[in-house]
Design a protein around this motif. Structure first.
Motif, PDB file in Angstrom:
ATOM      1  N   SER A  47      15.791   9.608   7.813  1.00  0.00           N
ATOM      2  CA  SER A  47      14.802  10.632   8.146  1.00  0.00           C
ATOM      3  C   SER A  47      15.337  12.016   7.755  1.00  0.00           C
ATOM      4  O   SER A  47      16.498  12.322   7.997  1.00  0.00           O
ATOM      5  N   GLY A  48      14.480  12.803   7.129  1.00  0.00           N
ATOM      6  CA  GLY A  48      14.875  14.120   6.637  1.00  0.00           C
ATOM      7  C   GLY A  48      15.356  14.118   5.206  1.00  0.00           C
ATOM      8  O   GLY A  48      15.527  15.187   4.605  1.00  0.00           O
ATOM      9  N   GLY A  49      15.570  12.937   4.649  1.00  0.00           N
ATOM     10  CA  GLY A  49      16.075  12.829   3.293  1.00  0.00           C
ATOM     11  C   GLY A  49      14.990  12.949   2.246  1.00  0.00           C
ATOM     12  O   GLY A  49      13.817  13.224   2.557  1.00  0.00           O
ATOM     13  N   SER A  50      15.393  12.741   0.994  1.00  0.00           N
ATOM     14  CA  SER A  50      14.483  12.884  -0.138  1.00  0.00           C
ATOM     15  C   SER A  50      14.552  11.676  -1.051  1.00  0.00           C
ATOM     16  O   SER A  50      15.588  10.999  -1.133  1.00  0.00           O
ATOM     17  N   LEU A  51      13.438  11.437  -1.725  1.00  0.00           N
ATOM     18  CA  LEU A  51      13.355  10.434  -2.781  1.00  0.00           C
ATOM     19  C   LEU A  51      12.427  10.965  -3.854  1.00  0.00           C
ATOM     20  O   LEU A  51      11.510  11.742  -3.561  1.00  0.00           O
ATOM     21  N   GLY A  55     -12.320   2.244 -15.407  1.00  0.00           N
ATOM     22  CA  GLY A  55     -11.986   1.844 -14.053  1.00  0.00           C
ATOM     23  C   GLY A  55     -10.655   2.377 -13.545  1.00  0.00           C
ATOM     24  O   GLY A  55      -9.996   3.178 -14.192  1.00  0.00           O
ATOM     25  N   ASP A  56     -10.292   1.905 -12.362  1.00  0.00           N
ATOM     26  CA  ASP A  56      -9.044   2.286 -11.703  1.00  0.00           C
ATOM     27  C   ASP A  56      -8.010   1.181 -11.881  1.00  0.00           C
ATOM     28  O   ASP A  56      -8.323   0.001 -11.745  1.00  0.00           O
ATOM     29  N   TRP A  57      -6.780   1.630 -12.143  1.00  0.00           N
ATOM     30  CA  TRP A  57      -5.679   0.683 -12.350  1.00  0.00           C
ATOM     31  C   TRP A  57      -4.530   1.021 -11.415  1.00  0.00           C
ATOM     32  O   TRP A  57      -4.324   2.187 -11.071  1.00  0.00           O
ATOM     33  N   TRP A  58      -3.746  -0.016 -11.064  1.00  0.00           N
ATOM     34  CA  TRP A  58      -2.667   0.160 -10.104  1.00  0.00           C
ATOM     35  C   TRP A  58      -1.393  -0.498 -10.584  1.00  0.00           C
ATOM     36  O   TRP A  58      -1.421  -1.516 -11.276  1.00  0.00           O
ATOM     37  N   GLY A  59      -0.267   0.082 -10.155  1.00  0.00           N
ATOM     38  CA  GLY A  59       1.003  -0.576 -10.381  1.00  0.00           C
ATOM     39  C   GLY A  59       1.276  -1.583  -9.286  1.00  0.00           C
ATOM     40  O   GLY A  59       0.462  -1.784  -8.374  1.00  0.00           O
ATOM     41  N   GLN A  60       2.441  -2.222  -9.376  1.00  0.00           N
ATOM     42  CA  GLN A  60       2.812  -3.240  -8.400  1.00  0.00           C
ATOM     43  C   GLN A  60       3.347  -2.648  -7.102  1.00  0.00           C
ATOM     44  O   GLN A  60       3.400  -3.340  -6.080  1.00  0.00           O
ATOM     45  N   GLY A  61       3.747  -1.394  -7.159  1.00  0.00           N
ATOM     46  CA  GLY A  61       4.222  -0.734  -5.955  1.00  0.00           C
ATOM     47  C   GLY A  61       5.730  -0.723  -5.839  1.00  0.00           C
ATOM     48  O   GLY A  61       6.425  -1.576  -6.399  1.00  0.00           O
ATOM     49  N   THR A  62       6.227   0.268  -5.104  1.00  0.00           N
ATOM     50  CA  THR A  62       7.657   0.363  -4.819  1.00  0.00           C
ATOM     51  C   THR A  62       7.825   0.688  -3.330  1.00  0.00           C
ATOM     52  O   THR A  62       7.097   1.503  -2.772  1.00  0.00           O
ATOM     53  N   GLN A  63       8.775  -0.002  -2.704  1.00  0.00           N
ATOM     54  CA  GLN A  63       8.962   0.125  -1.261  1.00  0.00           C
ATOM     55  C   GLN A  63       9.775   1.379  -0.922  1.00  0.00           C
ATOM     56  O   GLN A  63      10.828   1.621  -1.523  1.00  0.00           O
ATOM     57  N   VAL A  64       9.267   2.132   0.033  1.00  0.00           N
ATOM     58  CA  VAL A  64       9.988   3.271   0.599  1.00  0.00           C
ATOM     59  C   VAL A  64      10.171   3.011   2.087  1.00  0.00           C
ATOM     60  O   VAL A  64       9.185   2.772   2.806  1.00  0.00           O
ATOM     61  N   THR A  65      11.408   3.033   2.533  1.00  0.00           N
ATOM     62  CA  THR A  65      11.708   2.820   3.948  1.00  0.00           C
ATOM     63  C   THR A  65      12.507   4.000   4.462  1.00  0.00           C
ATOM     64  O   THR A  65      13.560   4.321   3.911  1.00  0.00           O
ATOM     65  N   VAL A  66      11.980   4.633   5.501  1.00  0.00           N
ATOM     66  CA  VAL A  66      12.644   5.787   6.096  1.00  0.00           C
ATOM     67  C   VAL A  66      13.152   5.383   7.475  1.00  0.00           C
ATOM     68  O   VAL A  66      12.362   5.005   8.349  1.00  0.00           O
ATOM     69  N   SER A  67      14.445   5.448   7.660  1.00  0.00           N
ATOM     70  CA  SER A  67      15.049   5.062   8.941  1.00  0.00           C
ATOM     71  C   SER A  67      15.209   6.303   9.815  1.00  0.00           C
ATOM     72  O   SER A  67      15.575   7.376   9.340  1.00  0.00           O
ATOM     73  N   SER A  68      14.918   6.109  11.090  1.00  0.00           N
ATOM     74  CA  SER A  68      14.992   7.245  12.025  1.00  0.00           C
ATOM     75  C   SER A  68      16.352   7.315  12.688  1.00  0.00           C
ATOM     76  O   SER A  68      17.180   6.435  12.551  1.00  0.00           O
TER      77      SER A  68
END
Length: 117
Positions: free
Chosen positions: A14-18, A104-117
């Motif tokens: 928490s408070g970090g950057s990506l 139309g609209d296109w999407w990527g597969q996604g990337t996980q972001v996890t923020v720990s407190s």
């Protein structure tokens, strides 16, 4: 074919950057409105930010204003999302999106972001 490939996700305190990046191919990048969306655990997908074709207009969800910045590089066919001051509620899968108008609209597969407190 249209491809959107996200990268840059991970685990951060928490408070970090990506910084997320999306590499686009298979279409004329400068003609697309690009966006980032996210889907948190048990939540619906929501718009985080988008950027106009010329890059001169941006739009942000209220929850990320002042912390996140979307940008695009038409020379590299990439759209980035700089995320600062991350909070636990920012946790989710982040998707790159391309609005190609009549194509139309296109999407990527996604990337996980996890923020720990």
């Amino acid at each position: 074919q249209v491809q959107l490939v996200e990268s840059g996700g991970g685990l951060v305190q928490s408070g970090g950057s990506l910084r997320l990046s999306c590499a686009a191919s298979g279409f004329t990048f400068r003609t697309a409105i690009m966006s980032w969306h996210r889907q948190g655990p048990g939540k619906e997908r929501e718009l985080v930010a988008d950027i106009s074709r010329l890059g001169d207009s941006t739009n942000y969800a209220d929850s990320v204003k002042g912390r996140f910045t979307i940008s695009r590089d038409d020379a590299k066919n990439t759209v980035d999302l700089q995320m600062n001051g991350l909070k636990s509620e920012d946790t989710g899968v982040y998707f790159c999106g391309a609005d190609l108008g009549w194509m139309g609209d296109w999407w990527g597969q996604g990337t996980q972001v996890t923020v720990s407190s």
